[in-house]
Design a protein around this motif. Structure first.
Motif, PDB file in Angstrom:
ATOM      1  N   ALA A  87      13.499  -8.394   2.688  1.00  0.00           N
ATOM      2  CA  ALA A  87      12.409  -9.135   2.058  1.00  0.00           C
ATOM      3  C   ALA A  87      11.553  -8.202   1.211  1.00  0.00           C
ATOM      4  O   ALA A  87      11.360  -7.037   1.547  1.00  0.00           O
ATOM      5  N   LEU A  88      11.056  -8.757   0.105  1.00  0.00           N
ATOM      6  CA  LEU A  88      10.283  -7.928  -0.824  1.00  0.00           C
ATOM      7  C   LEU A  88       8.977  -7.444  -0.216  1.00  0.00           C
ATOM      8  O   LEU A  88       8.624  -6.272  -0.318  1.00  0.00           O
ATOM      9  N   TYR A  89       8.245  -8.357   0.418  1.00  0.00           N
ATOM     10  CA  TYR A  89       6.907  -8.018   0.894  1.00  0.00           C
ATOM     11  C   TYR A  89       6.824  -8.245   2.394  1.00  0.00           C
ATOM     12  O   TYR A  89       6.650  -9.367   2.861  1.00  0.00           O
ATOM     13  N   ARG A  90       6.966  -7.194   3.121  1.00  0.00           N
ATOM     14  CA  ARG A  90       6.801  -7.251   4.568  1.00  0.00           C
ATOM     15  C   ARG A  90       6.360  -5.878   5.064  1.00  0.00           C
ATOM     16  O   ARG A  90       6.615  -4.854   4.422  1.00  0.00           O
ATOM     17  N   TRP A  91       5.686  -5.880   6.189  1.00  0.00           N
ATOM     18  CA  TRP A  91       5.096  -4.662   6.711  1.00  0.00           C
ATOM     19  C   TRP A  91       6.138  -3.576   6.940  1.00  0.00           C
ATOM     20  O   TRP A  91       5.852  -2.368   6.792  1.00  0.00           O
ATOM     21  N   ALA A  92       7.359  -3.972   7.268  1.00  0.00           N
ATOM     22  CA  ALA A  92       8.400  -2.992   7.559  1.00  0.00           C
ATOM     23  C   ALA A  92       8.728  -2.107   6.363  1.00  0.00           C
ATOM     24  O   ALA A  92       9.224  -0.990   6.533  1.00  0.00           O
ATOM     25  N   ARG A  93       8.457  -2.585   5.146  1.00  0.00           N
ATOM     26  CA  ARG A  93       8.711  -1.770   3.955  1.00  0.00           C
ATOM     27  C   ARG A  93       7.671  -0.661   3.830  1.00  0.00           C
ATOM     28  O   ARG A  93       7.973   0.435   3.346  1.00  0.00           O
ATOM     29  N   TYR A  94       6.447  -0.951   4.263  1.00  0.00           N
ATOM     30  CA  TYR A  94       5.346  -0.017   4.042  1.00  0.00           C
ATOM     31  C   TYR A  94       5.050   0.850   5.269  1.00  0.00           C
ATOM     32  O   TYR A  94       4.546   1.967   5.124  1.00  0.00           O
ATOM     33  N   GLN A  95       5.351   0.333   6.461  1.00  0.00           N
ATOM     34  CA  GLN A  95       4.978   1.036   7.690  1.00  0.00           C
ATOM     35  C   GLN A  95       5.555   2.456   7.779  1.00  0.00           C
ATOM     36  O   GLN A  95       4.812   3.387   8.131  1.00  0.00           O
TER      37      GLN A  95
END
Length: 400
Positions: free
Chosen positions: A192-200
């Motif tokens: 997914a484009l926008y989810r916390w797992a991308r940024y965490q």
């Protein structure tokens, strides 16, 4: 291909500083035309930087998913449209909106430029290329205010935004025909484009957070200088727009020299030590500004020169700081270069805009505001680098 890529990135990276610097001499005139305060006109600069930072959170993952090239083309088209919108506005609120849109557009090209460097080069090489790109960025403040002052004098301040649109059209043609796709072929395009797992994983990296904060303090220092200087010199000291342009341009020329010298400094002493020296130069800038303000000066030109003189050390410090700090912040994120660059840009630019905006609410005069921002931020970072229990925040990491 890598050597051919750099000139294209250099053209693209011009758009952001052009939107900052070319209209600086026009800010007092814009305040008069719209019947607004200096702080409100300064908000057009702060809003541009803030939206450029926030926009990267949205655009960074898009660059990782769909590639660098389509994001660059879309961003440049929005830059052209928002510049033309600014030319036509009759209400100040619409000018602010145009600047928000222009900031979002500029952030797209910024993400592509810095992600492309990380795509093609390792951390040490990237620091060199970032410094060269920053050198190009620094050429704009040397030339744009003088050009902007000339355009505003003969054609009005709106002509500066028309000039931005024309430059962006030229860049659009080059990018459309020459820019290759640099996104790694093995990048994960199915999450997914926008989810916390991308940024965490990025935000949990202490080295990223420290160097992103370092970039933010450096940018806030420069933004404070750039936003306060026109009003202080043109309105308070009652000097001409061209005089401001010459003083500002001289500092920018020193910045250019420092940016092109930075890769040699980085190669000789390394990223970490270069950041440390850069912060000490910023402390020196604040200290000199404090000492200068203790003098009683009757001559306005001398007062302006002595106000700008300490900023030379800020410009050199910022030139040395940004390349290695950016490289070390992004060094652990090869496949996520777009998302990491987006987070870095958001913290650096939006954080700097918020700090500067808060500072503007204090009604401090330009010299005192500069002392607080430049000196306070750099001293805090130096203290953190001295603390033995947080060495892992800023120590050299292994390149991915």
């Amino acid at each position: 291909m890598s050597r051919k890529l750099l000139p294209i990135l250099m053209m693209m990276v011009v758009l952001s500083p052009l939107a900052i610097d070319i209209y600086l001499p026009s800010m007092p005139e814009m305040a008069r035309e719209f019947s607004v305060s200096d702080t409100q006109v300064q908000s057009t600069l702060v809003l541009f930087i803030f939206s450029m930072g926030i926009g990267q959170i949205l655009i960074g993952p898009l660059a990782d998913r769909f590639g660098r090239r389509p994001i660059a083309l879309a961003g440049i088209c929005l830059y052209i449209a928002s510049s033309l919108f600014a030319v036509s506005v009759v209400q100040f609120e619409y000018l602010q909106l145009a600047r928000v849109l222009q900031g979002i557009a500029a952030c797209a090209t910024s993400i592509v430029v810095f992600s492309a460097v990380r795509d093609r080069f390792n951390a040490q090489q990237s620091a060199h290329y970032y410094s060269y790109l920053n050198g190009v960025i620094c050429v704009v403040p040397a030339l744009a205010p003088t050009l902007g002052g000339f355009l505003a004098l003969h054609f009005g301040w709106r002509s500066t935004f028309l000039f931005m649109a024309i430059v962006a059209i030229l860049v659009l043609f080059v990018v459309a025909f020459k820019l290759p796709e640099t996104r790694p072929e093995h990048a994960n395009n199915h999450t997914a484009l926008y989810r916390w797992a991308r940024y965490q994983p990025i935000l949990s990296n202490s080295q990223f957070v420290f160097y992103a904060s370092t970039c933010m303090i450096g940018m806030a220092s420069i933004l404070t200088y750039v936003s306060y200087a026109p009003s202080w010199i043109i309105k308070h000291l009652e000097l001409s727009e061209l005089t401001f342009s010459y003083l500002f341009g001289f500092n920018a020329l020193i910045n250019i020299a420092a940016c092109f010298l930075a890769p040699k400094v980085i190669k000789k002493i390394g990223n970490h030590l270069t950041v440390s020296y850069a912060l000490w130069l910023m402390v020196l800038s604040a200290l000199l500004q404090f000492l200068v303000q203790l003098l009683t000066l009757e001559n306005s030109l001398l007062a302006a020169i002595l106000f700008m003189l300490p900023m030379l050390f800020l410009c050199v410090g910022f030139a040395l700081l940004l390349g290695p700090a950016t490289s070390m912040a992004l060094s652990a994120f090869g496949e996520r270069a777009g998302t990491a660059s987006a987070l870095l840009g958001c913290i650096q630019m939006s954080g700097a805009a918020l700090l500067t905006g808060l500072l503007q609410q204090t009604h401090l005069l330009a010299p005192n505001a500069s002392i607080v921002m430049i000196g306070g931020g750099s001293i805090l970072l130096i203290i953190l680098m001295w603390l033995p229990n947080v060495k892992h925040w800023h120590q050299q990491s292994v390149t991915e």
